[in-house]
Design an enzyme around this catalytic site. Structure first.
Site, PDB file in Angstrom:
ATOM      1  N   LYS A   1      -5.720  -4.291   8.270  1.00  0.00           N
ATOM      2  CA  LYS A   1      -6.618  -3.263   8.814  1.00  0.00           C
ATOM      3  C   LYS A   1      -7.846  -3.916   9.435  1.00  0.00           C
ATOM      4  CE  LYS A   1      -5.204   0.372   5.639  1.00  0.00           C
ATOM      5  NZ  LYS A   1      -5.396   1.002   4.318  1.00  0.00           N
TER       6      LYS A   1
ATOM      7  N   GLN B   1      -9.028   2.276  -0.390  1.00  0.00           N
ATOM      8  CA  GLN B   1      -7.620   1.892  -0.472  1.00  0.00           C
ATOM      9  C   GLN B   1      -7.009   2.387  -1.786  1.00  0.00           C
ATOM     10  OE1 GLN B   1      -5.859   0.389   1.957  1.00  0.00           O
ATOM     11  NE2 GLN B   1      -3.994   0.255   0.755  1.00  0.00           N
TER      12      GLN B   1
ATOM     13  N   ASP C   1      -8.716   8.881   6.508  1.00  0.00           N
ATOM     14  CA  ASP C   1      -7.374   9.077   5.939  1.00  0.00           C
ATOM     15  C   ASP C   1      -6.890  10.521   6.104  1.00  0.00           C
ATOM     16  OD1 ASP C   1      -6.149   6.801   4.807  1.00  0.00           O
ATOM     17  OD2 ASP C   1      -7.600   6.780   3.163  1.00  0.00           O
TER      18      ASP C   1
HETATM   19  N1  GUN Z   1      -2.462   2.874   0.339  1.00  0.00           N
HETATM   20  C1  GUN Z   1      -1.268   2.893   0.974  1.00  0.00           C
HETATM   21  N2  GUN Z   1      -1.343   3.643   2.094  1.00  0.00           N
HETATM   22  C2  GUN Z   1      -2.599   4.111   2.172  1.00  0.00           C
HETATM   23  C3  GUN Z   1      -3.286   4.941   3.114  1.00  0.00           C
HETATM   24  O1  GUN Z   1      -2.744   5.416   4.111  1.00  0.00           O
HETATM   25  N3  GUN Z   1      -4.594   5.176   2.844  1.00  0.00           N
HETATM   26  C4  GUN Z   1      -5.214   4.685   1.743  1.00  0.00           C
HETATM   27  N4  GUN Z   1      -6.497   4.989   1.563  1.00  0.00           N
HETATM   28  N5  GUN Z   1      -4.614   3.922   0.854  1.00  0.00           N
HETATM   29  C5  GUN Z   1      -3.312   3.631   1.066  1.00  0.00           C
END
Ligand code: GUN
Length: 281
Positions: free
Chosen positions: A52, A96, A119
């Site tokens: 990311k 996360q 998100d």
């Molecule tokens: N962990 C795995 N996929 C995601 C996601 O799309 N967003 C977040 N915040 N954590 C994750």
């Protein structure tokens, strides 16, 4: 059969976003900022977060990762989120998942101000999406949606079957397809005859986390099949779709890896830029 190249589509999207960030910089003299909060040292989360950060920098966003040990108190996280909510240099906040057990996930999600919720997990964004209003949309279903639209721009009247009903994927995916005037069936572990449901579908999105669940004889000829699964097995990484079998009947299919994954990250960048643009209105 069209192999849907998520890597390539994501790279094209990132290129567009890079252009957009440059234009925003000229217009506002600042760039969107994304802050990721990472708790603990789980390997998959570390890898996601690193990707990311790399992608965010590549398109010219300001990005920051704040790390905490998995013993961190919930209060510390909530206070940090409040601080970021009030920081006008931050356009997007992502915590996360998964979180350590002692931290209340829903409380964390609801503390992020909806306008910075990249998100799309906040109940306000979930509600806005289901009511058809402007909202952040969860990154993975958004990525799936963009890939489906590349293959079939007009989805009106198509039958779509979503396998899996999670808040992360299945439910928001359903909303996006519904907005495009698909007739959507949501299936899950208690669905009586999953094969029969899938056989009706022009579009299948598999997001259940069961290795190679969707078989070749579950898929109608020329269906579009999107595989959200990432399952570690003895034979390596596989999706929720039996790739070899399904590739013989489908019109288009995403590979695992290299399908949905790269799109998820590109969509996170898109969401961050969209939050920034809404905040400047
Ligand atoms: N962990 C795995 N996929 C995601 C996601 O799309 N967003 C977040 N915040 N954590 C994750």
């Amino acid at each position: 059969m069209i192999l849907i190249d998520g890597k390539k589509i994501a790279a094209e999207l990132r290129e567009e976003l890079k252009q957009e960030v440059a234009e925003l910089k000229t217009k506002y003299n600042k760039v969107p900022g994304l802050t990721v909060i990472l708790i603990g040292d789980m390997a998959p989360s570390q890898i996601y977060v690193r990707n990311k950060e790399k992608s965010a920098n590549e398109v010219g966003l300001k990005s920051e990762v704040i790390r905490y040990p998995d013993t961190v108190e919930e209060k510390t996280i909530l206070e940090k989120i409040e601080e970021l909510n009030n920081d006008e240099n931050i356009s997007g906040i992502l915590v996360q998942l998964p979180l350590p057990k002692h931290i209340d996930k829903q409380k964390v999600i609801e503390t992020i101000i909806p306008s910075k919720d990249v998100d799309g997990f906040h109940p306000m964004n979930v509600g806005n999406l289901s009511s058809g209003y402007e909202s952040s949309v969860p990154c993975t279903p958004l990525g799936c949606y963009l890939m489906i639209k590349k293959i079939e721009p007009n989805l009106s009247g198509k039958k779509a079957v979503v396998v899996g009903r999670s808040n992360l994927n299945g439910k928001p995916m359903t909303q996006l397809l519904l907005k495009e005037n698909c007739t959507v069936t949501i299936t899950h572990s208690r669905t009586k005859d999953l094969k029969a449901e899938c056989l009706e579908a022009d579009i299948i999105v598999a997001a259940v986390g069961i290795p190679e669940l969707v078989k070749g004889d579950w898929v109608k000829k020329d269906a579009i099949v999107i595989d959200v699964g990432i399952n570690k097995t003895e034979n390596g990484l596989v999706g929720d779709v039996a790739f070899d079998e399904v590739s013989k009947v489908a019109k288009a299919l995403t590979p695992v890896p290299g399908g949905v994954g790269p799109m998820t990250i590109a969509c996170l960048l898109k969401n961050t830029i969209d939050c920034f643009k809404r905040s400047q209105k």
